[in-house]
Design a protein around this motif. Structure first.
Motif, mmCIF file in Angstrom:
data_model
loop_
_atom_site.group_PDB
_atom_site.id
_atom_site.type_symbol
_atom_site.label_atom_id
_atom_site.label_comp_id
_atom_site.label_asym_id
_atom_site.label_seq_id
_atom_site.Cartn_x
_atom_site.Cartn_y
_atom_site.Cartn_z
ATOM 1 N N THR A 48 0.827 -1.069 0.060
ATOM 2 C CA THR A 48 0.064 -0.134 -0.059
ATOM 3 C C THR A 48 0.998 1.358 -0.074
ATOM 4 O O THR A 48 1.798 1.345 0.573
ATOM 5 C CB THR A 48 -0.949 0.005 1.175
ATOM 6 O OG1 THR A 48 -1.866 1.249 1.115
ATOM 7 C CG2 THR A 48 -0.316 0.023 2.650
ATOM 8 N N ILE A 50 -1.118 3.949 0.302
ATOM 9 C CA ILE A 50 -2.013 4.801 0.889
ATOM 10 C C ILE A 50 -2.655 4.356 2.274
ATOM 11 O O ILE A 50 -1.935 3.411 2.533
ATOM 12 C CB ILE A 50 -3.324 4.904 -0.360
ATOM 13 C CG1 ILE A 50 -3.856 3.627 -0.375
ATOM 14 C CG2 ILE A 50 -3.227 5.556 -1.412
ATOM 15 C CD1 ILE A 50 -5.135 3.429 -1.337
ATOM 16 N N GLY A 51 -3.428 4.808 2.753
ATOM 17 C CA GLY A 51 -3.764 4.434 3.992
ATOM 18 C C GLY A 51 -4.383 3.189 4.113
ATOM 19 O O GLY A 51 -4.558 2.564 5.349
ATOM 20 N N SER A 54 -4.364 -1.128 -1.230
ATOM 21 C CA SER A 54 -4.346 -0.761 -2.480
ATOM 22 C C SER A 54 -5.402 -1.401 -3.443
ATOM 23 O O SER A 54 -5.771 -0.736 -4.507
ATOM 24 C CB SER A 54 -3.081 -0.282 -3.000
ATOM 25 O OG SER A 54 -2.259 -1.397 -3.367
ATOM 26 N N TRP A 57 -8.972 -0.825 -2.568
ATOM 27 C CA TRP A 57 -9.137 0.512 -2.835
ATOM 28 C C TRP A 57 -9.480 0.676 -4.655
ATOM 29 O O TRP A 57 -10.474 1.261 -5.007
ATOM 30 C CB TRP A 57 -8.228 1.641 -2.781
ATOM 31 C CG TRP A 57 -8.336 3.100 -3.000
ATOM 32 C CD1 TRP A 57 -7.655 3.587 -3.945
ATOM 33 C CD2 TRP A 57 -9.254 3.919 -2.251
ATOM 34 N NE1 TRP A 57 -8.314 4.960 -3.962
ATOM 35 C CE2 TRP A 57 -9.216 5.003 -2.829
ATOM 36 C CE3 TRP A 57 -9.978 3.772 -1.230
ATOM 37 C CZ2 TRP A 57 -10.126 6.087 -2.586
ATOM 38 C CZ3 TRP A 57 -10.972 4.776 -0.707
ATOM 39 C CH2 TRP A 57 -10.859 6.067 -1.480
ATOM 40 N N ASP A 73 -11.790 9.011 0.009
ATOM 41 C CA ASP A 73 -10.566 9.311 0.867
ATOM 42 C C ASP A 73 -9.818 7.954 0.934
ATOM 43 O O ASP A 73 -10.025 7.087 1.734
ATOM 44 C CB ASP A 73 -11.075 9.789 2.522
ATOM 45 C CG ASP A 73 -10.247 10.045 3.403
ATOM 46 O OD1 ASP A 73 -8.849 10.130 3.100
ATOM 47 O OD2 ASP A 73 -10.690 10.117 4.598
ATOM 48 N N SER A 74 -8.680 8.035 0.369
ATOM 49 C CA SER A 74 -7.675 6.797 0.435
ATOM 50 C C SER A 74 -7.069 6.513 1.429
ATOM 51 O O SER A 74 -6.814 5.446 1.915
ATOM 52 C CB SER A 74 -6.827 6.987 -0.792
ATOM 53 O OG SER A 74 -6.015 8.200 -0.667
ATOM 54 N N ASN A 75 -6.728 7.586 2.400
ATOM 55 C CA ASN A 75 -6.368 7.520 3.534
ATOM 56 C C ASN A 75 -7.341 6.881 4.755
ATOM 57 O O ASN A 75 -6.723 5.988 5.572
ATOM 58 C CB ASN A 75 -5.526 8.789 4.248
ATOM 59 C CG ASN A 75 -4.548 9.172 3.525
ATOM 60 O OD1 ASN A 75 -3.695 8.427 3.179
ATOM 61 N ND2 ASN A 75 -4.345 10.468 3.178
ATOM 62 N N GLN A 103 -5.283 -2.895 5.971
ATOM 63 C CA GLN A 103 -4.471 -2.497 4.955
ATOM 64 C C GLN A 103 -4.184 -4.046 4.273
ATOM 65 O O GLN A 103 -3.416 -4.184 3.279
ATOM 66 C CB GLN A 103 -2.916 -2.044 5.470
ATOM 67 C CG GLN A 103 -3.286 -0.872 5.895
ATOM 68 C CD GLN A 103 -1.608 -0.136 6.500
ATOM 69 O OE1 GLN A 103 -0.750 -0.787 6.639
ATOM 70 N NE2 GLN A 103 -1.778 1.246 6.375
#
Length: 155
Positions: A48, A50-51, A54, A57, A73-75, A103
């Motif tokens: 990942t 991002i938060g 991935s 997401w 909001d990806s985080n 994650q």
């Protein structure tokens, strides 16, 4: 005696300073090597930038690409769509919310919820969403995420 006291007080500090330098040098040495090779650093299901995961997401964005987005909001791992009216059913609209909770690429790291409304006269009225609809959307996202992971690992 002055000489032994002097070395007795300062020798441990010098030894500790040297030990810290050696540990720091070893830690920095581990940073070298191939810059693009992340396979040894993280498990493929945990990659990942991002938060959140991935793959989940990207798969969520792909699955909802036909709907207008209100928030992404990806985080925080939140995707919220605006109301979508299916051209084949103009008297019905749907709004979807996807939350990625972890994650790792796991089924329990994904939460999908949906709201449905039907048109009665000039007003939109809340209507139940079939549980199978949400389950199917979760399965679409998870399958796409696994495909993305498999494609990125080269398998």
């Amino acid at each position: 005696m002055t000489g032994s006291t002097e070395f007795g007080l300062f020798a441990p500090r010098k030894t500790m300073t040297a030990a810290v330098c050696v540990v720091a040098a070893l830690a920095l040495a581990g940073c070298g090597g191939k810059k693009n090779d992340v396979s040894g650093a993280l498990a493929p299901s945990h990659v990942t930038t991002i938060g959140v995961n991935s793959y989940l997401w990207r798969a969520s964005l792909d699955a909802l690409s036909f709907m207008p987005l209100v928030q992404s909001d990806s985080n925080g791992g939140v995707i919220i769509t605006d109301w979508y009216v299916n051209p084949d059913k103009p008297s019905e609209r749907v709004k979807v919310s996807v939350t990625i909770l972890d994650q790792d690429l796991r089924a329990d790291a994904l939460r999908v919820s949906a709201a449905r409304q039907i048109r009665e006269g000039d007003a939109w009225v809340g209507a139940p969403v079939q549980a199978a609809t949400v389950q199917k959307l979760e399965n679409v996202i998870l399958t796409r995420a696994r495909d993305l992971r498999r494609d990125s690992v080269g398998g």
